[in-house]
Scaffold this motif. Structure first.
Motif, PDB file in Angstrom:
ATOM      1  N   ASP A  72      17.368 -50.396 -31.106  1.00 46.32           N
ATOM      2  CA  ASP A  72      16.076 -50.953 -31.496  1.00 46.32           C
ATOM      3  C   ASP A  72      16.151 -51.612 -32.866  1.00 46.32           C
ATOM      4  O   ASP A  72      15.545 -52.658 -33.101  1.00 46.32           O
ATOM      5  N   LEU A  73      16.904 -50.992 -33.780  1.00 40.64           N
ATOM      6  CA  LEU A  73      16.984 -51.510 -35.147  1.00 40.64           C
ATOM      7  C   LEU A  73      17.479 -52.946 -35.178  1.00 40.64           C
ATOM      8  O   LEU A  73      16.996 -53.762 -35.972  1.00 40.64           O
ATOM      9  N   ARG A  74      18.430 -53.282 -34.320  1.00 40.05           N
ATOM     10  CA  ARG A  74      18.954 -54.652 -34.275  1.00 40.05           C
ATOM     11  C   ARG A  74      17.831 -55.639 -33.939  1.00 40.05           C
ATOM     12  O   ARG A  74      17.789 -56.752 -34.482  1.00 40.05           O
ATOM     13  N   GLN A  75      16.898 -55.225 -33.087  1.00 40.29           N
ATOM     14  CA  GLN A  75      15.759 -56.088 -32.760  1.00 40.29           C
ATOM     15  C   GLN A  75      14.853 -56.288 -33.975  1.00 40.29           C
ATOM     16  O   GLN A  75      14.397 -57.401 -34.253  1.00 40.29           O
ATOM     17  N   TYR A  76      14.587 -55.208 -34.707  1.00 38.69           N
ATOM     18  CA  TYR A  76      13.707 -55.299 -35.874  1.00 38.69           C
ATOM     19  C   TYR A  76      14.336 -56.190 -36.944  1.00 38.69           C
ATOM     20  O   TYR A  76      13.630 -56.977 -37.602  1.00 38.69           O
ATOM     21  N   GLU A  77      15.636 -56.050 -37.124  1.00 38.96           N
ATOM     22  CA  GLU A  77      16.326 -56.859 -38.132  1.00 38.96           C
ATOM     23  C   GLU A  77      16.259 -58.340 -37.788  1.00 38.96           C
ATOM     24  O   GLU A  77      16.078 -59.188 -38.673  1.00 38.96           O
ATOM     25  N   ASN A  78      16.398 -58.653 -36.497  1.00 38.17           N
ATOM     26  CA  ASN A  78      16.380 -60.057 -36.056  1.00 38.17           C
ATOM     27  C   ASN A  78      14.963 -60.576 -35.816  1.00 38.17           C
ATOM     28  O   ASN A  78      14.760 -61.794 -35.686  1.00 38.17           O
ATOM     29  N   SER A  80      13.466 -60.172 -33.123  1.00 33.51           N
ATOM     30  CA  SER A  80      13.540 -60.710 -31.770  1.00 33.51           C
ATOM     31  C   SER A  80      14.114 -59.672 -30.823  1.00 33.51           C
ATOM     32  O   SER A  80      15.093 -58.994 -31.147  1.00 33.51           O
ATOM     33  N   GLY A  81      13.486 -59.532 -29.656  1.00 34.15           N
ATOM     34  CA  GLY A  81      13.964 -58.589 -28.659  1.00 34.15           C
ATOM     35  C   GLY A  81      12.819 -58.123 -27.783  1.00 34.15           C
ATOM     36  O   GLY A  81      11.647 -58.378 -28.082  1.00 34.15           O
ATOM     37  N   THR A 102      18.573 -65.059 -21.671  1.00 33.33           N
ATOM     38  CA  THR A 102      18.702 -66.125 -22.673  1.00 33.33           C
ATOM     39  C   THR A 102      17.634 -66.044 -23.766  1.00 33.33           C
ATOM     40  O   THR A 102      17.696 -66.798 -24.744  1.00 33.33           O
ATOM     41  N   ARG A 103      16.666 -65.137 -23.642  1.00 36.09           N
ATOM     42  CA  ARG A 103      15.558 -65.092 -24.608  1.00 36.09           C
ATOM     43  C   ARG A 103      15.956 -64.526 -25.969  1.00 36.09           C
ATOM     44  O   ARG A 103      15.414 -64.941 -27.000  1.00 36.09           O
ATOM     45  N   TRP A 104      16.867 -63.562 -26.002  1.00 36.64           N
ATOM     46  CA  TRP A 104      17.190 -62.873 -27.263  1.00 36.64           C
ATOM     47  C   TRP A 104      18.711 -62.811 -27.422  1.00 36.64           C
ATOM     48  O   TRP A 104      19.310 -61.738 -27.303  1.00 36.64           O
ATOM     49  N   PRO A 105      19.354 -63.928 -27.705  1.00 37.20           N
ATOM     50  CA  PRO A 105      20.828 -63.979 -27.686  1.00 37.20           C
ATOM     51  C   PRO A 105      21.511 -62.980 -28.615  1.00 37.20           C
ATOM     52  O   PRO A 105      22.483 -62.327 -28.214  1.00 37.20           O
ATOM     53  N   ALA A 106      21.022 -62.846 -29.865  1.00 37.05           N
ATOM     54  CA  ALA A 106      21.682 -61.933 -30.803  1.00 37.05           C
ATOM     55  C   ALA A 106      21.549 -60.487 -30.335  1.00 37.05           C
ATOM     56  O   ALA A 106      22.517 -59.714 -30.357  1.00 37.05           O
ATOM     57  N   TYR A 107      20.372 -60.140 -29.880  1.00 39.05           N
ATOM     58  CA  TYR A 107      20.143 -58.773 -29.405  1.00 39.05           C
ATOM     59  C   TYR A 107      20.918 -58.503 -28.118  1.00 39.05           C
ATOM     60  O   TYR A 107      21.492 -57.426 -27.949  1.00 39.05           O
ATOM     61  N   THR A 108      20.916 -59.476 -27.228  1.00 46.52           N
ATOM     62  CA  THR A 108      21.588 -59.301 -25.933  1.00 46.52           C
ATOM     63  C   THR A 108      23.064 -58.973 -26.114  1.00 46.52           C
ATOM     64  O   THR A 108      23.610 -58.078 -25.453  1.00 46.52           O
TER      65      THR A 108
END
Length: 241
Positions: A72-78, A80-81, A102-108
């Motif tokens: 979850d933290l990766r989503q908050y940092e970006n 996006s997610g 394709t909606r959240w590339p960094a999180y994916t």
């Protein structure tokens, strides 16, 4: 109100248990239990977490056993997610296969590296907060598809229980504030009375002297008065020394 004794697994019984936990154990324990129960009750769920916005930022208040660290933290940092979008828009987010997402590339990329292939984030209508979500994770493509109805029903119960726990926390915080105010008033009154007796002045002049002293020393009035009372009590206990 006496807890109902309907059979295990019924909606009424589950809500009653949630409310009882909220009253006895508080929000943190309730949420940890909810996330673990979600994994058991929602087909295809391998992990679960609860996202809530507090102090103007999203945070994970609880996660089930087996939730990959940082998911979850990766989503908050970006910013996006799926859980970010669910909490901020109020719309459910479902990705049957993150390998094709394709909606959240960094999180994916990060989620796939942890072994997560399927994500469902459901918004939670939480009182007094601007965004919250129940997040469910699967390790096989489309593994949560058969649990969509169960997940929505669980999210409704979870929102109800979380709101109950938040109301209890607010009442407890309010009661603590009142107790603090009463204790502050008591120690100030004691210090005023001591100064009146020692200096032979009225209550108004005694309070003004204490206020000036607190400002000169850059000390809160309550703390200054507590020091006055403590010194007077210490002197009395040592025969007025």
């Amino acid at each position: 109100m006496t807890p109902q004794t309907t059979g295990p697994g019924t909606g009424t019984n589950t809500e009653t248990l949630d409310h009882a936990m909220a009253r006895v154990q508080g929000l943190d324990t309730l949420l940890r239990d909810l996330t673990d129960r979600a994994v058991v009750q929602v087909p295809g769920a391998a992990a679960c977490s609860v996202t809530v916005r507090r102090a103007d930022r999203l945070m994970t208040l609880a996660g089930s056993t087996g939730l990959p660290a940082g998911l979850d933290l990766r989503q908050y940092e970006n910013g996006s997610g799926p859980c970010v979008d669910a909490a901020e828009t109020g719309d459910a987010q479902y990705s049957p296969d993150l390998a094709a997402e394709t909606r959240w590339p960094a999180y994916t990329t990060y989620a796939l590296a942890t072994g997560v292939r399927c994500v469902l984030a459901l918004p939670l209508p939480v009182e007094g907060e601007t965004g919250a979500a129940l997040n469910l994770y699967g390790i096989e493509p489309d593994s949560l598809a058969r649990g969509l109805d169960a997940a929505r029903a669980f999210a409704e119960r979870a929102a109800d229980a979380v709101n109950e726990a938040l109301r209890i926390e607010r009442r407890q915080a309010s009661a603590a504030d009142v107790r603090t105010a009463l204790l502050s008033r008591s120690v100030i009154d004691q210090a005023v009375g001591m100064l009146m007796a020692r200096e032979r002045i009225d209550a108004h002049r005694a309070l003004e002297r204490l206020r000036r002293a607190s400002q000169d020393r850059n000390v809160k009035l309550r703390d200054l008065c507590a020091q006055v009372v403590a010194r007077a009590s210490g002197g009395a206990s040592h025969g007025g020394q």
